[in-house]
Design a protein around this motif. Structure first.
Motif, mmCIF file in Angstrom:
data_model
loop_
_atom_site.group_PDB
_atom_site.id
_atom_site.type_symbol
_atom_site.label_atom_id
_atom_site.label_comp_id
_atom_site.label_asym_id
_atom_site.label_seq_id
_atom_site.Cartn_x
_atom_site.Cartn_y
_atom_site.Cartn_z
ATOM 1 N N LEU A 1 -10.345 9.709 5.066
ATOM 2 C CA LEU A 1 -11.004 8.841 4.084
ATOM 3 C C LEU A 1 -12.495 9.145 4.026
ATOM 4 O O LEU A 1 -13.101 9.197 2.945
ATOM 5 C CB LEU A 1 -10.776 7.375 4.425
ATOM 6 C CG LEU A 1 -9.344 6.844 4.261
ATOM 7 C CD1 LEU A 1 -9.283 5.363 4.612
ATOM 8 C CD2 LEU A 1 -8.847 7.063 2.824
ATOM 9 N N TYR B 1 -7.164 12.859 -5.933
ATOM 10 C CA TYR B 1 -7.286 11.611 -5.182
ATOM 11 C C TYR B 1 -5.919 11.047 -4.805
ATOM 12 O O TYR B 1 -5.744 10.484 -3.714
ATOM 13 C CB TYR B 1 -8.086 10.582 -5.972
ATOM 14 C CG TYR B 1 -9.574 10.749 -5.791
ATOM 15 C CD1 TYR B 1 -10.205 10.314 -4.623
ATOM 16 C CD2 TYR B 1 -10.354 11.357 -6.763
ATOM 17 C CE1 TYR B 1 -11.560 10.481 -4.440
ATOM 18 C CE2 TYR B 1 -11.718 11.522 -6.591
ATOM 19 C CZ TYR B 1 -12.320 11.081 -5.426
ATOM 20 O OH TYR B 1 -13.666 11.264 -5.231
ATOM 21 N N VAL C 1 0.846 -1.207 0.000
ATOM 22 C CA VAL C 1 0.000 0.000 0.000
ATOM 23 C C VAL C 1 0.877 1.251 0.000
ATOM 24 O O VAL C 1 0.613 2.211 -0.736
ATOM 25 C CB VAL C 1 -0.948 -0.004 1.213
ATOM 26 C CG1 VAL C 1 -1.615 1.360 1.370
ATOM 27 C CG2 VAL C 1 -1.991 -1.084 1.066
ATOM 28 N N MET D 1 -13.194 12.209 2.040
ATOM 29 C CA MET D 1 -13.073 12.033 0.599
ATOM 30 C C MET D 1 -14.317 11.415 -0.026
ATOM 31 O O MET D 1 -14.661 11.722 -1.171
ATOM 32 C CB MET D 1 -11.849 11.165 0.287
ATOM 33 C CG MET D 1 -10.522 11.842 0.573
ATOM 34 S SD MET D 1 -9.108 10.712 0.500
ATOM 35 C CE MET D 1 -9.174 10.158 -1.203
ATOM 36 N N TYR D 2 -14.988 10.566 0.720
ATOM 37 C CA TYR D 2 -16.113 9.839 0.136
ATOM 38 C C TYR D 2 -17.476 10.322 0.587
ATOM 39 O O TYR D 2 -18.465 10.111 -0.119
ATOM 40 C CB TYR D 2 -15.958 8.340 0.427
ATOM 41 C CG TYR D 2 -14.838 7.734 -0.381
ATOM 42 C CD1 TYR D 2 -15.032 7.389 -1.706
ATOM 43 C CD2 TYR D 2 -13.573 7.573 0.161
ATOM 44 C CE1 TYR D 2 -13.997 6.873 -2.469
ATOM 45 C CE2 TYR D 2 -12.529 7.060 -0.588
ATOM 46 C CZ TYR D 2 -12.753 6.709 -1.909
ATOM 47 O OH TYR D 2 -11.722 6.211 -2.666
ATOM 48 N N ALA E 1 -3.893 10.944 3.708
ATOM 49 C CA ALA E 1 -4.465 10.037 4.700
ATOM 50 C C ALA E 1 -3.404 9.072 5.227
ATOM 51 O O ALA E 1 -3.305 8.836 6.444
ATOM 52 C CB ALA E 1 -5.628 9.260 4.090
ATOM 53 N N PHE E 2 -2.602 8.511 4.325
ATOM 54 C CA PHE E 2 -1.565 7.558 4.727
ATOM 55 C C PHE E 2 -0.491 8.242 5.567
ATOM 56 O O PHE E 2 -0.028 7.696 6.575
ATOM 57 C CB PHE E 2 -0.951 6.912 3.485
ATOM 58 C CG PHE E 2 -0.034 5.771 3.780
ATOM 59 C CD1 PHE E 2 -0.534 4.560 4.225
ATOM 60 C CD2 PHE E 2 1.332 5.898 3.626
ATOM 61 C CE1 PHE E 2 0.301 3.491 4.511
ATOM 62 C CE2 PHE E 2 2.189 4.841 3.913
ATOM 63 C CZ PHE E 2 1.667 3.634 4.354
ATOM 64 N N TYR F 1 -7.002 18.518 -1.802
ATOM 65 C CA TYR F 1 -7.540 17.379 -1.057
ATOM 66 C C TYR F 1 -9.003 17.202 -1.443
ATOM 67 O O TYR F 1 -9.814 18.121 -1.242
ATOM 68 C CB TYR F 1 -7.405 17.624 0.450
ATOM 69 C CG TYR F 1 -8.227 16.691 1.303
ATOM 70 C CD1 TYR F 1 -8.024 15.316 1.248
ATOM 71 C CD2 TYR F 1 -9.213 17.180 2.155
ATOM 72 C CE1 TYR F 1 -8.793 14.450 2.021
ATOM 73 C CE2 TYR F 1 -9.968 16.333 2.941
ATOM 74 C CZ TYR F 1 -9.765 14.964 2.873
ATOM 75 O OH TYR F 1 -10.514 14.115 3.634
ATOM 76 N N PHE G 1 -5.133 10.299 -0.865
ATOM 77 C CA PHE G 1 -4.676 9.035 -0.289
ATOM 78 C C PHE G 1 -3.307 9.194 0.367
ATOM 79 O O PHE G 1 -3.040 8.602 1.417
ATOM 80 C CB PHE G 1 -4.628 7.954 -1.365
ATOM 81 C CG PHE G 1 -5.980 7.415 -1.752
ATOM 82 C CD1 PHE G 1 -6.801 6.835 -0.795
ATOM 83 C CD2 PHE G 1 -6.435 7.513 -3.056
ATOM 84 C CE1 PHE G 1 -8.060 6.341 -1.143
ATOM 85 C CE2 PHE G 1 -7.682 7.027 -3.409
ATOM 86 C CZ PHE G 1 -8.505 6.441 -2.456
ATOM 87 N N ASN H 1 1.667 6.195 -7.194
ATOM 88 C CA ASN H 1 0.555 6.853 -7.882
ATOM 89 C C ASN H 1 0.643 8.368 -7.749
ATOM 90 O O ASN H 1 0.368 9.103 -8.701
ATOM 91 C CB ASN H 1 -0.776 6.354 -7.309
ATOM 92 C CG ASN H 1 -1.976 6.939 -8.026
ATOM 93 O OD1 ASN H 1 -2.045 6.925 -9.251
ATOM 94 N ND2 ASN H 1 -2.914 7.465 -7.264
ATOM 95 N N ILE I 1 0.682 3.950 -3.076
ATOM 96 C CA ILE I 1 0.245 5.326 -2.815
ATOM 97 C C ILE I 1 1.322 6.317 -3.263
ATOM 98 O O ILE I 1 1.018 7.311 -3.938
ATOM 99 C CB ILE I 1 -0.075 5.513 -1.321
ATOM 100 C CG1 ILE I 1 -1.388 4.802 -0.993
ATOM 101 C CG2 ILE I 1 -0.175 7.000 -0.971
ATOM 102 C CD1 ILE I 1 -1.760 4.837 0.475
#
Length: 407
Positions: free
Chosen positions: A130, A64, A38, A133-134, A71-72, A385, A68, A45, A42
């Motif tokens: 997270l 995005y 992961v 974001m959603y 968040a990580f 973000y 991510f 990407n 991340i």
């Protein structure tokens, strides 16, 4: 190249501590490998998205990738100080044993409990980002204010203004959710709708897929708008100055086709029963390195100092620096720009906090100074973000009332 080396180095150190916490808590090797996979995906990407395409042009893919990564990194950011502090204590105990017992220097193993605490704390910002974001970026809310003015013309007692700001259409990726937000604006049935800038992230073409939807905004006295700092295309590497100019003209044309009356350092009158209020719109004026195209004097040249005035100015720093000390006395200023940083904590009557307060004195909500008001809208969309945590997308409804607040 150097900046990417530094980024990978810092990222690797942070990820190492996250890996150590996972490894201490569980002996399952597949979870260890999953964490590493992961972390690599991340970072890879993010680097790919940022280095591909049109440089600084923000796209949903880049947003995005950043989301991510954020968040990580927030997960590891909490773990690092906890485990680093534990490492210091472990080394101290190891040295103590070596000096006192004269045995071989041996650092004690990590304690499972400490890693569990670190992961538990880290889960809070991680899951929040997270969620933002959603779900958070679509939690549209209507905030209502009632403002009293003794010099408000009688015909405008009860006049309703709906303000939206910072659409940032280049970030959108869900038509159904955005339509819900647009419908929410129309449901307020206000007398006028005022949009205070940043229709796009960078380019006018970003608005084309959303043009019909936002063109459906309607109010009895119309929809008025001003430009925000992102609308000028200043954050894009254009091939020629002419391309940049054409982009701005295209954006102006799009607003015209949507039925928006774009105010470029100019004013309009809204009339009722022989009385009027002045609507003033300035181009972007921002403190610091932001564009200062706004000209308050030019925008006000067709109005009288005694007129009741509503000012649209994208950046709230303009209010503090120029507006509140102006002789014309602007009763109400509407701004946006800050987004409330899309991250913070707001519990009415108890706490209102966001990191953006260190940059802007007036960063979200209604403020009053020298008998003048400003509302800083938290924004309709989002930028960089792709989410919101605690600072939700906002539709503002302001009702103007005749008389004092104590009446």
């Amino acid at each position: 190249m150097v900046r990417w080396i530094i980024f990978i180095l810092i990222y690797s150190i942070f990820s190492f501590y996250g890996y150590q916490a996972i490894k201490t808590v569980t002996k399952s090797s597949w979870l260890h490998y999953l964490f590493i996979a992961v972390a690599v995906i991340i970072a890879g990407n993010f680097i790919y998205q940022i280095t591909s395409g049109e440089g600084r042009v923000l796209t949903p893919g880049k947003s995005y990738a950043f989301g991510f990564l954020l968040a990580f990194m927030s997960l590891n950011l909490v773990i690092v100080p906890v485990l680093f502090a534990e490492d210091i204590i472990r080394v101290v105990f190891g040295l103590y044993d070596k000096l006192v017992t004269k045995e071989v220097f041996d650092i004690p193993s990590r304690r499972k409990f400490i890693s569990q605490v670190a992961l538990g704390l880290a889960a809070i910002p991680f899951t929040s980002l997270l969620y933002g974001m959603y779900r958070g970026k679509y939690r549209f809310r209507v905030l209502e204010y009632e403002l009293h003015f003794e010099d408000l013309p009688d015909a405008f007692d009860g006049y309703r203004i709906t303000q939206i700001s910072d659409i940032h259409s280049g970030s959108f990726d869900n038509h159904e959710k955005i339509k819900y937000g647009v419908d929410l604006v129309n449901e307020q049935k206000s007398d006028v709708i005022l949009f205070t800038g940043d229709l796009v992230n960078n380019k006018a073409t970003e608005m084309l897929p959303w043009k019909d939807l936002f063109g459906s905004l309607k109010a009895k006295d119309g929809v008025f708008s001003v430009l925000g700092n992102h609308d000028y295309g200043d954050y894009v590497d254009w091939n020629t100055p002419s391309d940049k100019e054409k982009n701005l003209e295209h954006l102006k044309q799009i607003q015209k086709e949507m039925g928006y009356d774009l105010l470029l350092n100019e004013s309009r009158f809204i009339e009722r029963d022989g009385q009027r209020i002045a609507l003033v719109g300035v181009e972007n004026w921002g403190k610091g390195g932001f564009k200062k195209a706004g000209d308050l004097r030019k925008a006000s040249e067709d109005i009288d100092s005694k007129d009741f005035k509503v000012l649209m100015s994208h950046d709230p720093s303009h209010w503090e620096e120029c507006v509140i000390h102006d002789d014309y006395h602007f009763h109400l200023t509407l701004s946006g720009h800050t987004h409330g940083m899309q991250f913070g904590i707001e519990i009415p009557g108890w706490i209102k906090w966001s990191p953006v307060k260190w940059r802007y004195k007036h960063w979200a909500g209604m403020y009053e100074q020298l008998g003048q008001h400003i509302n800083v809208n938290r924004g309709f969309g989002y930028l960089a973000y792709p989410g919101r945590v605690g600072i939700w997308p906002e539709v503002t409804v302001i009702t103007l009332k005749k008389g004092s607040n104590n009446a």
